[in-house]
Design a protein around this motif. Structure first.
Motif, mmCIF file in Angstrom:
data_model
loop_
_atom_site.group_PDB
_atom_site.id
_atom_site.type_symbol
_atom_site.label_atom_id
_atom_site.label_comp_id
_atom_site.label_asym_id
_atom_site.label_seq_id
_atom_site.Cartn_x
_atom_site.Cartn_y
_atom_site.Cartn_z
ATOM 1 N N ARG A 198 0.967 -1.013 0.107
ATOM 2 C CA ARG A 198 -0.138 -0.074 0.008
ATOM 3 C C ARG A 198 0.839 1.284 -0.119
ATOM 4 O O ARG A 198 2.114 1.168 0.526
ATOM 5 C CB ARG A 198 -0.861 0.006 1.165
ATOM 6 N N VAL A 199 0.413 2.212 -0.563
ATOM 7 C CA VAL A 199 1.224 3.632 -0.628
ATOM 8 C C VAL A 199 1.869 3.896 0.560
ATOM 9 O O VAL A 199 2.901 4.274 0.158
ATOM 10 C CB VAL A 199 0.332 4.693 -1.364
ATOM 11 N N GLU A 200 1.443 3.838 1.615
ATOM 12 C CA GLU A 200 2.159 4.256 3.034
ATOM 13 C C GLU A 200 3.354 3.573 3.010
ATOM 14 O O GLU A 200 4.313 3.836 3.524
ATOM 15 C CB GLU A 200 1.227 4.292 4.173
ATOM 16 N N ASN A 201 2.905 2.179 3.099
ATOM 17 C CA ASN A 201 4.107 1.260 3.235
ATOM 18 C C ASN A 201 5.208 1.282 2.403
ATOM 19 O O ASN A 201 6.303 1.038 2.370
ATOM 20 C CB ASN A 201 3.879 -0.315 3.138
ATOM 21 N N VAL A 202 4.892 1.548 0.949
ATOM 22 C CA VAL A 202 6.003 1.647 -0.295
ATOM 23 C C VAL A 202 6.587 3.122 0.222
ATOM 24 O O VAL A 202 8.073 2.957 -0.055
ATOM 25 C CB VAL A 202 5.175 2.111 -1.569
ATOM 26 N N ILE A 203 6.274 3.920 0.678
ATOM 27 C CA ILE A 203 6.761 5.342 1.107
ATOM 28 C C ILE A 203 7.892 5.109 2.354
ATOM 29 O O ILE A 203 8.864 5.195 2.233
ATOM 30 C CB ILE A 203 5.890 6.326 1.437
ATOM 31 N N ASP A 204 7.087 4.151 3.242
ATOM 32 C CA ASP A 204 8.234 3.773 4.428
ATOM 33 C C ASP A 204 9.161 2.959 4.107
ATOM 34 O O ASP A 204 10.355 3.292 4.667
ATOM 35 C CB ASP A 204 7.407 3.282 5.555
ATOM 36 N N ALA A 205 9.082 2.204 3.271
ATOM 37 C CA ALA A 205 10.034 1.216 2.580
ATOM 38 C C ALA A 205 10.995 2.037 1.799
ATOM 39 O O ALA A 205 12.219 1.744 2.215
ATOM 40 C CB ALA A 205 9.638 0.073 1.950
ATOM 41 N N ALA A 206 10.814 2.755 1.397
ATOM 42 C CA ALA A 206 11.625 3.774 0.256
ATOM 43 C C ALA A 206 12.457 4.646 1.044
ATOM 44 O O ALA A 206 13.396 4.614 0.840
ATOM 45 C CB ALA A 206 10.800 4.446 -0.935
ATOM 46 N N VAL A 207 11.768 5.107 2.075
ATOM 47 C CA VAL A 207 12.443 6.146 3.163
ATOM 48 C C VAL A 207 13.624 5.369 3.718
ATOM 49 O O VAL A 207 14.748 5.783 3.990
ATOM 50 C CB VAL A 207 11.490 6.810 3.816
#
Ligand code: XMP
Length: 517
Positions: A198-207
Motif C-alpha cells: 500500500r502506498v504508505e508502506n511503499v513510502i516507508d520502505a523507500a524512506v
C-alpha cells in the motif's frame, strides 16, 4: 532492500507479463518479473509467496522454448500457470501438449465444472480471453481439469497434491471480466498474502532504504525536470534525508510557460527544499543557433545539459549521490529486466550518460514502481495534482516541437499556443483522458487575411497533437470533441500573433511517431 511479501512472475515472453505484475500489485501485493530460468534457490531466498508463469509466444514442445527449472515446481510455493505457463507446468508434471485442432483467439465461452481455488466465486458460464494455438490434450493423473471450452478440453486445472494451478486463458486482461476475481483468488485464497503493498508502506520502505543507502555525512543531488518521476523522487528523498538533498533545475529555455515558476513554488516554497535554479537559456539558444536536424538538436541539448549540470553539481560540497527517477518499465525496457533480451527501446531518448560521467552513486527509489504507483506515491507525499498527473514531456523539450531552427521568438509563439491548448483541454475535462497533448510549430508561410489584405509575413502553422497510448510504443490520435478543437483553434489564432492557421494531427503511431521530430 526492505523485505516484502512478493509474488514472482516468471516471464516467458508474453506481451502481457507487465500487466500480470500490475494486476497483482492492484491487489496490494508486490510482484516482480524474473527470468524464466531463475533458480529455485533465488526464489527461496526471496521468500516468494507465490509464482506465476506467464504466457509466451513459443510452443512448449519446440526445441529452445523457454523453460523453468523443474525444481521450481517442488518449492511448495503456490504456482499459477497462464497459457504457455500452464502448458509448461502440465508438461513438466507429465501431461501432453500439442497443436490444437482449432486455435482460439479472442473472447471465448468457458464452462466452469469445478469452481474451486483459482475459479472460486466464478459463475458457471463466463467469457474469457484466449490467445493460443496449442492445448493440453491430456493431463497427467495427478491433475484435475476444472473448466473447458468448445475447442479446449483442459481450460483450467489444478494439481491434486501440489499447489499448482493453471488457466489456458488470460485472467490478467480486462477482456476476461472475472479475471480480477481469479487473480484475487490466487493472491489471497491460494497464496495467503496479507496485502501489504500500500502506498504508505511503499513510502516507508523507500524512506528506510534511502536512509540505509545514503551515508549520514553525505549529500544527494537530484536533477528536477518538472516531470512526475523526478518530482516524486525528490519528494521521497527529501522525506528521507531532508536538507541533505539538493535539487538542481536547469532552465534550458526549451520548457513550457511558467514551468520554472511551478518548480520553484512547489519544491522551494512549499516543501522548503534546497533548490538551485540554473538559468541556462541563452547558453542553449546559442548552441542551437542555425541547427535544423532533430537528432543534432537532441545531441546538443543532451551534451549541454550534462555540462551545465556538472558545473552546478561540482559546487555542491559532499555530494556523493545522484537521485534519479528511473521507474520499473524503464528497468525492464532497457534490457535489465527479466528476460535480459527486451529491446533497448528508449536508447534514442536521453536516458543514460549522465550518471557515469559524473561518477555519482545512484539513488533510485522508484525503480520498482509502475507509473500509476509513482503517481499515487506523489499524491500521498502532497505533490500538487497538476504535477502528479502531467503528461510526459521530452528531455529536449520544445526544441523537438519546432520544425526547423530554434529561436527565442519561435519558442515564445509555441509556448503561447501550448498554454492555450492545455488550458482548454483541462477546462473541457480532456487532459486526464489523454496520454500526451502538445502543440507543434511549423514555420511555413501560410497565407492569412490581415485586415483587408493577404499576408504571409511572419505567419506560422500550429499543429495540435493529442494522442492516447498505454505505453507510448503505439498511439492513436484522440477523437476529441470538435467544439473543443474549435475553441482551441480560435483562441490560438486570435491570441497568438504569428500563428494564423491551426491543424489537427490525425496520424497514429506507427507509422508516425508521437513527437514530430
Ligand atoms: P516518439 O516520438 O518516439 O515518442 O513516438 C515516444 C515518447 O517518448 C517521448 N520522447 C522523448 N523523451 N527525449 C525524451 O526524454 C527525447 O528525445 C524524446 N523523444 C520522444 C515522447 O514525448 C513520447 O512520450
Amino acid at each position: 532492500m526492505t523485505p516484502r511479501e512478493t509474488i514472482a512472475i516468471l516471464d516467458f515472453g508474453s506481451q502481457y507479463s507487465q500487466l500480470i505484475a500490475r494486476r497483482v500489485r492492484e491487489n496490494h501485493v508486490y510482484s516482480e518479473l524474473l527470468p524464466p530460468d531463475v533458480s529455485p534457490q533465488r526464489l527461496r531466498d526471496m521468500g516468494v509467496k507465490g509464482i506465476i508463469f506467464s504466457g509466451g509466444p513459443a510452443s512448449v514442445y519446440e526445441e529452445g522454448a523457454p523453460r523453468c527449472d523443474p525444481g521450481v515446481l517442488e518449492l511448495s510455493v503456490p504456482i499459477l500457470g497462464i497459457c504457455y505457463g500452464m502448458q509448461l507446468a502440465c508438461q513438466i508434471l507429465g501431461g501432453d501438449v500439442s497443436a490444437g485442432h482449432s486455435r482460439e483467439y479472442g473472447r471465448v465461452r468457458l464452462h466452469v465444472d469445478r469452481p474451486l481455488g483459482i475459479l472460486s466465486h466464478v459463475p458457471e458460464q463466463i467469457s474469457v480471453w484466449m490467445s493460443h494455438g496449442d492445448v493440453v490434450t491430456e493431463v497427467a493423473d495427478c491433475f484435475e481439469s476444472l473448466a473447458t471450452t468448445d475447442a479446449c478440453p483442459v481450460a483450467a486445472v489444478r494439481h491434486k497434491s501440489l499447489p499448482v494451478w493453471g488457466v489456458q486463458f488470460h485472467p490478467e486482461v480486462t477482456h476476461t471480466p472475472n479475471g480480477e476475481q481469479m487473480i484475487r483468488n490466487f493472491v489471497y485464497g491460494i497464496c495467503g498474502c496479507a496485502g501489504e503493498w500500500r502506498v504508505e508502506n511503499v513510502i516507508d520502505a523507500a524512506v528506510t532504504d534511502i536512509r540505509t543507502q545514503v551515508n549520514e555525512q553525505e549529500r544527494v543531488i537530484c536533477g528536477l525536470s518538472g516531470g512526475v518521476d523526478s518530482s516524486v523522487t525528490a519528494a521521497l528523498v527529501h522525506r528521507a534525508i531532508g536538507d541533505r538533498l539538493v535539487c538542481i533545475f536547469v532552465d534550458n529555455g526549451l520548457l513550457r510557460r511558467r514551468e520554472d515558476e511551478m518548480v520553484e513554488v512547489t519544491f522551494h516554497d512549499h516543501f522548503g527544499m534546497q533548490l538551485r535554479v540554473v538559468d541556462a537559456q541563452q547558453r542553449f539558444l546559442d548552441q542551437l543557433a542555425g541547427v535544423i536536424d532533430p537528432q543534432e538538436k537532441r545531441r546538443i541539448i543532451g551534451h549541454e545539459f550534462i555540462a551545465v549540470f556538472k558545473q552546478e553539481a561540482q559546487q555542491i560540497e559532499g555530494a556523493h549521490y545522484l537521485a534519479q527517477g528511473t521507474i520499473y518499465p524503464d528497468v525492464i525496457e532497457s534490457g535489465h529486466g527479466p528476460a535480459g533480451k527486451a529491446a533497448v527501446i528508449k536508447s534514442h531518448h536521453n536516458v543514460g550518460g549522465l550518471p557515469e560521467e559524473l561518477g555519482f552513486e545512484l539513488v533510485e527509489p522508484l525503480r520498482q514502481l509502475f507509473k500509476d504507483e509513482v503517481r499515487l506515491v506523489g499524491e500521498a507525499l502532497g505533490l500538487p495534482e497538476n504535477l502528479v498527473w502531467r503528461h510526459p514531456f521530452p528531455g529536449p523539450g520544445l526544441a523537438v516541437r519546432i520544425a526547423g531552427e530554434i529561436t527565442a521568438e519561435r519558442l515564445e509563439l509555441l509556448r503561447a499556443a501550448d498554454e492555450i491548448l492545455l488550458e482548454e483541454l483541462t477546462a473541457a475535462g480532456w487532459y486526464r483522458k489523454i496520454a500526451q497533448a502538445f502543440a507543434v510549430l511549423v514555420p511555413v508561410a501560410s497565407v492569412g487575411v490581415m485586415g483587408d489584405g493577404r499576408s504571409y509575413e511572419g505567419q506560422n502553422l500550429c499543429v495540435v497533437r493529442l494522442v492516447e497510448s498505454r505505453d507510448f510504443m503505439t498511439a492513436d490520435w484522440v477523437r476529441i470533441d470538435y467544439n473543443v478543437l474549435a475553441t482551441i483553434s480560435n483562441r490560438i489564432i486570435n491570441e497568438v500573433p504569428g500563428i494564423n492557421r491551426v491543424a489537427y494531427d490525425v496520424s497514429s503511431k506507427p507509422p508516425s511517431t508521437i513527437e514530430w521530430q
